[in-house]
Design a protein around this motif. Structure first.
Motif, PDB file in Angstrom:
ATOM      1  N   ASP A  30       0.965  -1.117   0.065  1.00 38.00           N
ATOM      2  CA  ASP A  30       0.076  -0.019  -0.091  1.00 38.00           C
ATOM      3  C   ASP A  30       0.953   1.353   0.078  1.00 38.00           C
ATOM      4  O   ASP A  30       1.127   1.821   1.120  1.00 38.00           O
ATOM      5  CB  ASP A  30      -0.943   0.023   1.042  1.00 38.00           C
ATOM      6  N   PHE A  31       1.220   1.718  -1.201  1.00 37.84           N
ATOM      7  CA  PHE A  31       2.112   2.769  -1.183  1.00 37.84           C
ATOM      8  C   PHE A  31       1.410   4.277  -1.081  1.00 37.84           C
ATOM      9  O   PHE A  31       1.810   5.095  -1.065  1.00 37.84           O
ATOM     10  CB  PHE A  31       2.871   2.772  -2.669  1.00 37.84           C
ATOM     11  N   TRP A  32       0.048   3.970  -1.173  1.00 37.57           N
ATOM     12  CA  TRP A  32      -0.713   5.304  -1.270  1.00 37.57           C
ATOM     13  C   TRP A  32      -0.511   6.145  -0.091  1.00 37.57           C
ATOM     14  O   TRP A  32      -0.413   7.252  -0.287  1.00 37.57           O
ATOM     15  CB  TRP A  32      -2.275   5.035  -1.543  1.00 37.57           C
ATOM     16  N   ASN A  33      -0.264   5.549   0.890  1.00 40.29           N
ATOM     17  CA  ASN A  33      -0.094   6.345   2.372  1.00 40.29           C
ATOM     18  C   ASN A  33       1.189   6.763   2.380  1.00 40.29           C
ATOM     19  O   ASN A  33       1.537   7.701   3.252  1.00 40.29           O
ATOM     20  CB  ASN A  33      -0.462   5.109   3.580  1.00 40.29           C
ATOM     21  N   GLU A  34       1.992   6.341   1.517  1.00 40.97           N
ATOM     22  CA  GLU A  34       3.658   7.113   1.564  1.00 40.97           C
ATOM     23  C   GLU A  34       3.555   8.380   0.871  1.00 40.97           C
ATOM     24  O   GLU A  34       4.415   9.014   0.802  1.00 40.97           O
ATOM     25  CB  GLU A  34       4.514   5.847   0.939  1.00 40.97           C
ATOM     26  N   LEU A  35       2.482   8.503   0.006  1.00 42.56           N
ATOM     27  CA  LEU A  35       2.715   9.812  -0.958  1.00 42.56           C
ATOM     28  C   LEU A  35       2.022  10.828  -0.217  1.00 42.56           C
ATOM     29  O   LEU A  35       1.411  10.716   0.844  1.00 42.56           O
ATOM     30  CB  LEU A  35       1.539   9.504  -1.941  1.00 42.56           C
ATOM     31  N   GLN A  47      -1.284  12.570  -3.910  1.00 41.91           N
ATOM     32  CA  GLN A  47      -2.607  11.902  -3.871  1.00 41.91           C
ATOM     33  C   GLN A  47      -3.562  12.600  -4.545  1.00 41.91           C
ATOM     34  O   GLN A  47      -4.315  12.110  -5.490  1.00 41.91           O
ATOM     35  CB  GLN A  47      -2.998  11.573  -2.457  1.00 41.91           C
ATOM     36  N   GLN A  48      -3.694  14.163  -4.325  1.00 39.26           N
ATOM     37  CA  GLN A  48      -4.529  15.058  -4.994  1.00 39.26           C
ATOM     38  C   GLN A  48      -4.353  14.778  -6.590  1.00 39.26           C
ATOM     39  O   GLN A  48      -5.194  14.900  -7.588  1.00 39.26           O
ATOM     40  CB  GLN A  48      -4.487  16.420  -4.550  1.00 39.26           C
ATOM     41  N   GLU A  49      -2.895  14.961  -6.984  1.00 33.71           N
ATOM     42  CA  GLU A  49      -2.763  14.990  -8.489  1.00 33.71           C
ATOM     43  C   GLU A  49      -3.399  13.819  -9.031  1.00 33.71           C
ATOM     44  O   GLU A  49      -3.815  13.832 -10.208  1.00 33.71           O
ATOM     45  CB  GLU A  49      -1.142  15.050  -8.713  1.00 33.71           C
ATOM     46  N   ILE A  50      -3.097  12.443  -8.348  1.00 32.74           N
ATOM     47  CA  ILE A  50      -3.441  11.318  -9.072  1.00 32.74           C
ATOM     48  C   ILE A  50      -4.987  11.181  -9.009  1.00 32.74           C
ATOM     49  O   ILE A  50      -5.470  10.945 -10.289  1.00 32.74           O
ATOM     50  CB  ILE A  50      -3.050  10.213  -8.013  1.00 32.74           C
ATOM     51  N   GLN A  51      -5.672  11.768  -8.027  1.00 31.70           N
ATOM     52  CA  GLN A  51      -7.322  11.911  -8.224  1.00 31.70           C
ATOM     53  C   GLN A  51      -7.775  12.695  -9.266  1.00 31.70           C
ATOM     54  O   GLN A  51      -8.647  12.423  -9.973  1.00 31.70           O
ATOM     55  CB  GLN A  51      -7.842  12.228  -6.793  1.00 31.70           C
ATOM     56  N   GLU A  52      -7.016  13.786  -9.341  1.00 34.60           N
ATOM     57  CA  GLU A  52      -7.656  14.724 -10.439  1.00 34.60           C
ATOM     58  C   GLU A  52      -7.173  14.307 -11.770  1.00 34.60           C
ATOM     59  O   GLU A  52      -7.937  14.103 -12.751  1.00 34.60           O
ATOM     60  CB  GLU A  52      -6.793  15.970 -10.328  1.00 34.60           C
ATOM     61  N   ALA A  53      -6.086  13.267 -11.984  1.00 37.08           N
ATOM     62  CA  ALA A  53      -5.810  12.718 -13.486  1.00 37.08           C
ATOM     63  C   ALA A  53      -6.823  11.589 -13.516  1.00 37.08           C
ATOM     64  O   ALA A  53      -7.199  11.752 -14.632  1.00 37.08           O
ATOM     65  CB  ALA A  53      -3.986  12.291 -13.244  1.00 37.08           C
ATOM     66  N   THR A  54      -6.906  11.069 -12.592  1.00 30.33           N
ATOM     67  CA  THR A  54      -8.063   9.805 -12.683  1.00 30.33           C
ATOM     68  C   THR A  54      -9.422  10.489 -13.023  1.00 30.33           C
ATOM     69  O   THR A  54     -10.008   9.984 -13.980  1.00 30.33           O
ATOM     70  CB  THR A  54      -8.141   8.869 -11.508  1.00 30.33           C
ATOM     71  N   ALA A  55      -9.825  11.591 -12.579  1.00 29.59           N
ATOM     72  CA  ALA A  55     -11.002  12.155 -12.803  1.00 29.59           C
ATOM     73  C   ALA A  55     -11.056  12.711 -14.131  1.00 29.59           C
ATOM     74  O   ALA A  55     -11.959  12.561 -15.081  1.00 29.59           O
ATOM     75  CB  ALA A  55     -11.243  13.410 -12.006  1.00 29.59           C
ATOM     76  N   GLU A  56      -9.717  13.137 -14.670  1.00 26.76           N
ATOM     77  CA  GLU A  56      -9.753  13.812 -16.111  1.00 26.76           C
ATOM     78  C   GLU A  56      -9.788  12.405 -17.046  1.00 26.76           C
ATOM     79  O   GLU A  56     -10.452  12.605 -18.092  1.00 26.76           O
ATOM     80  CB  GLU A  56      -8.598  14.465 -16.431  1.00 26.76           C
ATOM     81  N   ILE A  57      -9.180  11.451 -16.890  1.00 26.93           N
ATOM     82  CA  ILE A  57      -9.351  10.071 -17.613  1.00 26.93           C
ATOM     83  C   ILE A  57     -10.606   9.678 -17.701  1.00 26.93           C
ATOM     84  O   ILE A  57     -11.275   9.300 -19.008  1.00 26.93           O
ATOM     85  CB  ILE A  57      -8.546   9.279 -17.390  1.00 26.93           C
ATOM     86  N   ASN A  58     -11.318   9.633 -16.678  1.00 26.49           N
ATOM     87  CA  ASN A  58     -12.973   9.126 -16.298  1.00 26.49           C
ATOM     88  C   ASN A  58     -13.753  10.199 -17.550  1.00 26.49           C
ATOM     89  O   ASN A  58     -14.648   9.665 -17.699  1.00 26.49           O
ATOM     90  CB  ASN A  58     -13.161   9.106 -15.136  1.00 26.49           C
ATOM     91  N   ARG A  59     -13.546  11.531 -17.383  1.00 25.41           N
ATOM     92  CA  ARG A  59     -14.118  12.399 -18.237  1.00 25.41           C
ATOM     93  C   ARG A  59     -13.851  12.345 -19.531  1.00 25.41           C
ATOM     94  O   ARG A  59     -14.585  12.950 -20.564  1.00 25.41           O
ATOM     95  CB  ARG A  59     -14.091  13.900 -17.703  1.00 25.41           C
ATOM     96  N   GLY A  60     -12.795  11.690 -20.159  1.00 27.43           N
ATOM     97  CA  GLY A  60     -12.559  11.792 -21.485  1.00 27.43           C
ATOM     98  C   GLY A  60     -11.328  12.775 -21.691  1.00 27.43           C
ATOM     99  O   GLY A  60     -11.110  13.024 -22.932  1.00 27.43           O
ATOM    100  N   ASP A  61     -10.952  13.492 -20.923  1.00 28.17           N
ATOM    101  CA  ASP A  61      -9.895  14.704 -21.255  1.00 28.17           C
ATOM    102  C   ASP A  61      -8.453  14.072 -21.157  1.00 28.17           C
ATOM    103  O   ASP A  61      -7.673  14.438 -20.500  1.00 28.17           O
ATOM    104  CB  ASP A  61     -10.203  15.684 -20.011  1.00 28.17           C
TER     105      ASP A  61
END
Length: 74
Positions: free
Chosen positions: A37-42, A47-61
């Protein structure tokens, strides 16, 4: 059987063993679990950058790799 009962049974088994190989094997299980579980080491920012990137991908951006690279190649 509930989780607390399972934990107590495992503690009893561990306390009663004299086999160092068993103890080492149990330690390895917990070390692998912790390492996985590397997430807790970030940092929060990472973590916010990864979450934002995931949201962009999900939106098709997204941008096609080749069209992106054309802009950055000489």
């Amino acid at each position: 059987m509930n989780i607390q009962t399972e934990k107590l049974e495992l503690m009893k088994l561990l306390l009663n063993t004299e086999n160092p190989k068993v103890i080492q094997a149990i330690k390895r299980v917990f070390q692998k679990e912790k390492a996985a579980d590397f997430w807790n080491e970030l940092t929060v920012e990472q973590q916010q950058e990864i979450q934002e990137a995931t949201a962009e991908i999900n939106r098709g951006d997204t941008t096609n790799y080749e069209s992106f690279m054309v802009k950055h190649r000489r």
